[in-house]
Design a protein around this motif. Structure first.
Motif, PDB file in Angstrom:
ATOM      1  N   MET A  89       6.881   3.199   3.719  1.00 58.40           N
ATOM      2  CA  MET A  89       5.570   3.528   4.609  1.00 58.40           C
ATOM      3  C   MET A  89       5.556   2.726   5.055  1.00 58.40           C
ATOM      4  SD  MET A  89       2.845   6.378   3.369  1.00 58.40           S
ATOM      5  CE  MET A  89       4.181   7.755   3.181  1.00 58.40           C
ATOM      6  N   ASP A  90       4.352   2.205   6.325  1.00 57.08           N
ATOM      7  CA  ASP A  90       4.310   1.341   6.485  1.00 57.08           C
ATOM      8  C   ASP A  90       2.588   1.337   6.969  1.00 57.08           C
ATOM      9  OD1 ASP A  90       3.603   2.593   9.309  1.00 57.08           O
ATOM     10  OD2 ASP A  90       5.722   1.235   9.749  1.00 57.08           O
ATOM     11  N   HIS A  91       2.101   0.322   7.359  1.00 58.51           N
ATOM     12  CA  HIS A  91       0.224   0.941   7.333  1.00 58.51           C
ATOM     13  C   HIS A  91       0.034   1.131   8.639  1.00 58.51           C
ATOM     14  CE1 HIS A  91      -3.423  -0.760   6.326  1.00 58.51           C
ATOM     15  NE2 HIS A  91      -4.205  -0.829   7.200  1.00 58.51           N
ATOM     16  N   ARG A  92       0.274   0.815   9.831  1.00 57.96           N
ATOM     17  CA  ARG A  92       0.055   2.131  10.293  1.00 57.96           C
ATOM     18  C   ARG A  92       0.664   3.248  10.737  1.00 57.96           C
ATOM     19  NH1 ARG A  92       2.965   0.171  16.428  1.00 57.96           N
ATOM     20  NH2 ARG A  92       1.767   1.366  17.656  1.00 57.96           N
ATOM     21  N   GLU A  93       1.439   3.596  10.130  1.00 58.30           N
ATOM     22  CA  GLU A  93       2.009   5.452   9.993  1.00 58.30           C
ATOM     23  C   GLU A  93       1.001   5.616   9.150  1.00 58.30           C
ATOM     24  OE1 GLU A  93       4.996   7.635   8.226  1.00 58.30           O
ATOM     25  OE2 GLU A  93       5.918   5.933   7.867  1.00 58.30           O
ATOM     26  N   ILE A  94       0.453   5.360   7.874  1.00 55.92           N
ATOM     27  CA  ILE A  94      -0.999   5.785   6.819  1.00 55.92           C
ATOM     28  C   ILE A  94      -2.238   5.728   7.885  1.00 55.92           C
ATOM     29  CG2 ILE A  94      -2.005   4.786   5.210  1.00 55.92           C
ATOM     30  CD1 ILE A  94       0.156   3.124   3.808  1.00 55.92           C
ATOM     31  N   GLU A  95      -2.182   4.763   8.921  1.00 59.96           N
ATOM     32  CA  GLU A  95      -3.387   5.098   9.312  1.00 59.96           C
ATOM     33  C   GLU A  95      -3.797   5.863  10.555  1.00 59.96           C
ATOM     34  OE1 GLU A  95      -4.629   1.187  10.527  1.00 59.96           O
ATOM     35  OE2 GLU A  95      -5.828   0.620   9.288  1.00 59.96           O
ATOM     36  N   GLU A  96      -2.394   6.034  11.339  1.00 59.95           N
ATOM     37  CA  GLU A  96      -2.475   7.008  11.730  1.00 59.95           C
ATOM     38  C   GLU A  96      -2.751   8.165  11.558  1.00 59.95           C
ATOM     39  OE1 GLU A  96       1.744   5.937  13.901  1.00 59.95           O
ATOM     40  OE2 GLU A  96       0.364   4.376  15.447  1.00 59.95           O
ATOM     41  N   ARG A  97      -2.238   8.672  10.206  1.00 62.26           N
ATOM     42  CA  ARG A  97      -2.101  10.157  10.112  1.00 62.26           C
ATOM     43  C   ARG A  97      -2.812  10.478   8.468  1.00 62.26           C
ATOM     44  NH1 ARG A  97       4.121  10.308   7.640  1.00 62.26           N
ATOM     45  NH2 ARG A  97       3.374  12.411   6.939  1.00 62.26           N
ATOM     46  N   ASP A  98      -3.755   9.365   8.618  1.00 62.56           N
ATOM     47  CA  ASP A  98      -3.936   9.435   7.647  1.00 62.56           C
ATOM     48  C   ASP A  98      -3.849   9.845   5.906  1.00 62.56           C
ATOM     49  OD1 ASP A  98      -7.247   8.965   6.872  1.00 62.56           O
ATOM     50  OD2 ASP A  98      -8.182  10.667   7.971  1.00 62.56           O
ATOM     51  N   ILE A  99      -3.390   9.118   5.886  1.00 65.74           N
ATOM     52  CA  ILE A  99      -2.853   9.829   4.697  1.00 65.74           C
ATOM     53  C   ILE A  99      -3.165   9.714   3.357  1.00 65.74           C
ATOM     54  CG2 ILE A  99      -0.571   8.774   3.258  1.00 65.74           C
ATOM     55  CD1 ILE A  99       0.300   9.732   5.293  1.00 65.74           C
ATOM     56  N   ALA A 100      -4.642   9.126   3.658  1.00 72.12           N
ATOM     57  CA  ALA A 100      -5.136   8.796   2.129  1.00 72.12           C
ATOM     58  C   ALA A 100      -5.620   9.888   2.137  1.00 72.12           C
ATOM     59  CB  ALA A 100      -6.198   7.099   2.532  1.00 72.12           C
ATOM     60  N   LEU A 101      -6.013  10.087   2.857  1.00 74.37           N
ATOM     61  CA  LEU A 101      -7.713  11.593   3.118  1.00 74.37           C
ATOM     62  C   LEU A 101      -6.342  12.669   2.489  1.00 74.37           C
ATOM     63  CD1 LEU A 101      -9.875  13.317   3.763  1.00 74.37           C
ATOM     64  CD2 LEU A 101      -9.195  13.832   5.359  1.00 74.37           C
ATOM     65  N   PHE A 102      -4.771  12.625   2.791  1.00 76.55           N
ATOM     66  CA  PHE A 102      -3.960  13.794   2.852  1.00 76.55           C
ATOM     67  C   PHE A 102      -4.156  13.367   1.288  1.00 76.55           C
ATOM     68  CE2 PHE A 102      -3.519  14.283   6.121  1.00 76.55           C
ATOM     69  CZ  PHE A 102      -3.006  15.547   6.989  1.00 76.55           C
ATOM     70  N   TYR A 103      -3.977  12.670   0.315  1.00 74.97           N
ATOM     71  CA  TYR A 103      -3.140  12.091  -1.255  1.00 74.97           C
ATOM     72  C   TYR A 103      -4.604  12.199  -1.751  1.00 74.97           C
ATOM     73  CZ  TYR A 103      -2.646   8.870  -5.293  1.00 74.97           C
ATOM     74  OH  TYR A 103      -2.859   8.009  -6.109  1.00 74.97           O
ATOM     75  N   LEU A 104      -5.705  12.138  -1.153  1.00 73.26           N
ATOM     76  CA  LEU A 104      -7.016  12.284  -1.888  1.00 73.26           C
ATOM     77  C   LEU A 104      -7.055  14.309  -2.241  1.00 73.26           C
ATOM     78  CD1 LEU A 104      -9.835  10.075  -1.270  1.00 73.26           C
ATOM     79  CD2 LEU A 104      -8.463  10.143  -3.220  1.00 73.26           C
ATOM     80  N   ARG A 105      -7.024  14.949  -1.117  1.00 72.46           N
ATOM     81  CA  ARG A 105      -6.510  16.464  -1.436  1.00 72.46           C
ATOM     82  C   ARG A 105      -5.745  17.003  -2.261  1.00 72.46           C
ATOM     83  NH1 ARG A 105      -7.613  17.325   4.979  1.00 72.46           N
ATOM     84  NH2 ARG A 105      -9.739  17.374   5.495  1.00 72.46           N
ATOM     85  N   GLY A 106      -4.545  16.623  -2.742  1.00 76.45           N
ATOM     86  CA  GLY A 106      -3.177  16.349  -2.945  1.00 76.45           C
ATOM     87  C   GLY A 106      -2.163  17.161  -2.431  1.00 76.45           C
ATOM     88  N   GLN A 107      -2.255  16.723  -0.737  1.00 76.16           N
ATOM     89  CA  GLN A 107      -1.619  17.852   0.684  1.00 76.16           C
ATOM     90  C   GLN A 107      -0.006  16.486   0.611  1.00 76.16           C
ATOM     91  OE1 GLN A 107      -4.661  18.626   3.252  1.00 76.16           O
ATOM     92  NE2 GLN A 107      -4.663  19.948   2.187  1.00 76.16           N
ATOM     93  N   LEU A 108       0.402  15.602  -0.055  1.00 76.80           N
ATOM     94  CA  LEU A 108       1.748  14.782   0.842  1.00 76.80           C
ATOM     95  C   LEU A 108       2.479  15.396  -0.477  1.00 76.80           C
ATOM     96  CD1 LEU A 108      -0.492  11.607   0.465  1.00 76.80           C
ATOM     97  CD2 LEU A 108       0.449  12.820   1.742  1.00 76.80           C
ATOM     98  N   SER A 109       3.559  15.224  -0.086  1.00 75.19           N
ATOM     99  CA  SER A 109       4.820  15.248  -0.848  1.00 75.19           C
ATOM    100  C   SER A 109       5.122  14.503  -2.039  1.00 75.19           C
ATOM    101  CB  SER A 109       6.308  15.522   0.078  1.00 75.19           C
ATOM    102  OG  SER A 109       5.895  13.513   0.701  1.00 75.19           O
ATOM    103  N   ALA A 110       5.443  14.444  -3.139  1.00 79.30           N
ATOM    104  CA  ALA A 110       6.198  13.898  -4.135  1.00 79.30           C
ATOM    105  C   ALA A 110       6.829  12.453  -3.270  1.00 79.30           C
ATOM    106  CB  ALA A 110       6.970  14.261  -4.976  1.00 79.30           C
ATOM    107  N   GLU A 111       7.885  12.366  -2.909  1.00 79.43           N
ATOM    108  CA  GLU A 111       8.241  11.491  -2.011  1.00 79.43           C
ATOM    109  C   GLU A 111       7.009  10.485  -1.528  1.00 79.43           C
ATOM    110  OE1 GLU A 111      11.695   9.864   1.698  1.00 79.43           O
ATOM    111  OE2 GLU A 111      11.516  12.020   0.275  1.00 79.43           O
ATOM    112  N   GLU A 112       6.176  11.179  -0.437  1.00 81.59           N
ATOM    113  CA  GLU A 112       5.244  10.599   0.309  1.00 81.59           C
ATOM    114  C   GLU A 112       4.677   9.792  -0.142  1.00 81.59           C
ATOM    115  OE1 GLU A 112       5.089  13.653   4.260  1.00 81.59           O
ATOM    116  OE2 GLU A 112       3.895  13.770   2.923  1.00 81.59           O
ATOM    117  N   ARG A 113       3.482  10.601  -1.518  1.00 85.01           N
ATOM    118  CA  ARG A 113       3.527  10.295  -3.007  1.00 85.01           C
ATOM    119  C   ARG A 113       2.901   8.815  -3.012  1.00 85.01           C
ATOM    120  NH1 ARG A 113       2.662  14.329  -5.938  1.00 85.01           N
ATOM    121  NH2 ARG A 113       4.176  12.940  -7.711  1.00 85.01           N
TER     122      ARG A 113
END
Length: 254
Positions: A1-25
């Motif tokens: 998982m690269d930094h550009r993808e993390i920013e575009e998908r706002d992965i940090a927000l989904f991470y705090l919400r607990g909405q990522l899969s185990a693999e994505e987390r």
């Protein structure tokens, strides 16, 4: 998982919400361990969430305190203060209810006074008509004539105030003019004109009968249409002046 993808998908927000899969987390955690920007993003989001929760808690507390403050104030009143408050509240409610009723009462009173005035006027016209009938009964020439009480108009302009239905089987008609005599006039006359302003009938030397005048004319002169009957009065040494106007719409019944 690269930094550009993390920013575009706002992965940090989904991470705090607990909405990522185990693999994505797991992939994101491996990334932000060495990424200062993502760590700052996570801390910022955590701070916002905490602040919003605190505001909600404080608002709820203030609402509860205000509600409890009102009840507490009422409970702290002694018995006579509570009674006075209750009486004041009942009086306020009574005023709110009574105001529309008072307005209705005033309108009803005005309607009753208007009805009483019309009743007096009706009886007066009936009395005048009865006297006219009695006089015409003594005069065989006018026997069986129809009497039409006419109400005075405010001016010579505007729509007709009165409506009459004239039967061709009756040779004579009588207009009973309300208004009576006016002080200062020595003699009276009546002039009947049609809607075109042409004189249809004119009578001189009218004498008032209590509070009205009687104008007698042949029914054949009246046709379907609008007419204006003008009562004029003359003072000594002066020309005749209009006293009242009586507009009417006539319909002919064969």
């Amino acid at each position: 998982m690269d930094h550009r993808e993390i920013e575009e998908r706002d992965i940090a927000l989904f991470y705090l919400r607990g909405q990522l899969s185990a693999e994505e987390r797991d992939a994101f955690e491996e990334h932000f361990v060495d990424c200062r920007e993502c760590l700052d993003r996570i801390e910022l989001l955590k701070g916002l969430r905490s602040g919003l929760k605190q505001v909600a808690v404080e608002n709820a507390a203030r609402a509860g305190t205000a509600s409890w403050g009102w009840r507490e104030w009422l409970i702290r009143l002694n018995s006579w203060q509570q009674a006075a408050f209750a009486l004041g509240l009942v009086a306020a409610i009574a005023v709110v209810i009574a105001l529309p009723l008072l307005r209705m009462s005033g309108e009803l009173g005005a309607a009753r006074r208007a009805a009483a005035a019309w009743e007096m006027r009706y009886h007066s016209e009936q009395e005048t008509s009865a006297k006219l009938l009695a006089e015409m009964a003594a005069n065989q020439s006018f026997a069986g004539a129809t009497i039409f009480p006419l109400v005075a108009a405010r001016s010579a302009e505007g729509p007709p105030v009165n409506r009459i239905v004239v039967s061709r089987s009756i040779p004579w008609i009588v207009f009973s003019l309300e208004g009576g005599s006016q002080p200062g006039f020595q003699s009276y006359r009546a002039i009947l004109k049609d809607s075109a302003g042409a004189t249809v009938w004119q009578t001189e030397s009218l004498s008032p009968m209590r509070d009205s005048f009687a104008v007698v004319l042949p029914s054949r002169l009246i046709k379907n249409g609008i007419y204006m009957l003008t009562l004029e009065g003359a003072k000594p040494g002066s020309r005749a002046l209009p006293v009242n106007h009586y507009s009417f719409r006539a319909s002919i019944k064969q």
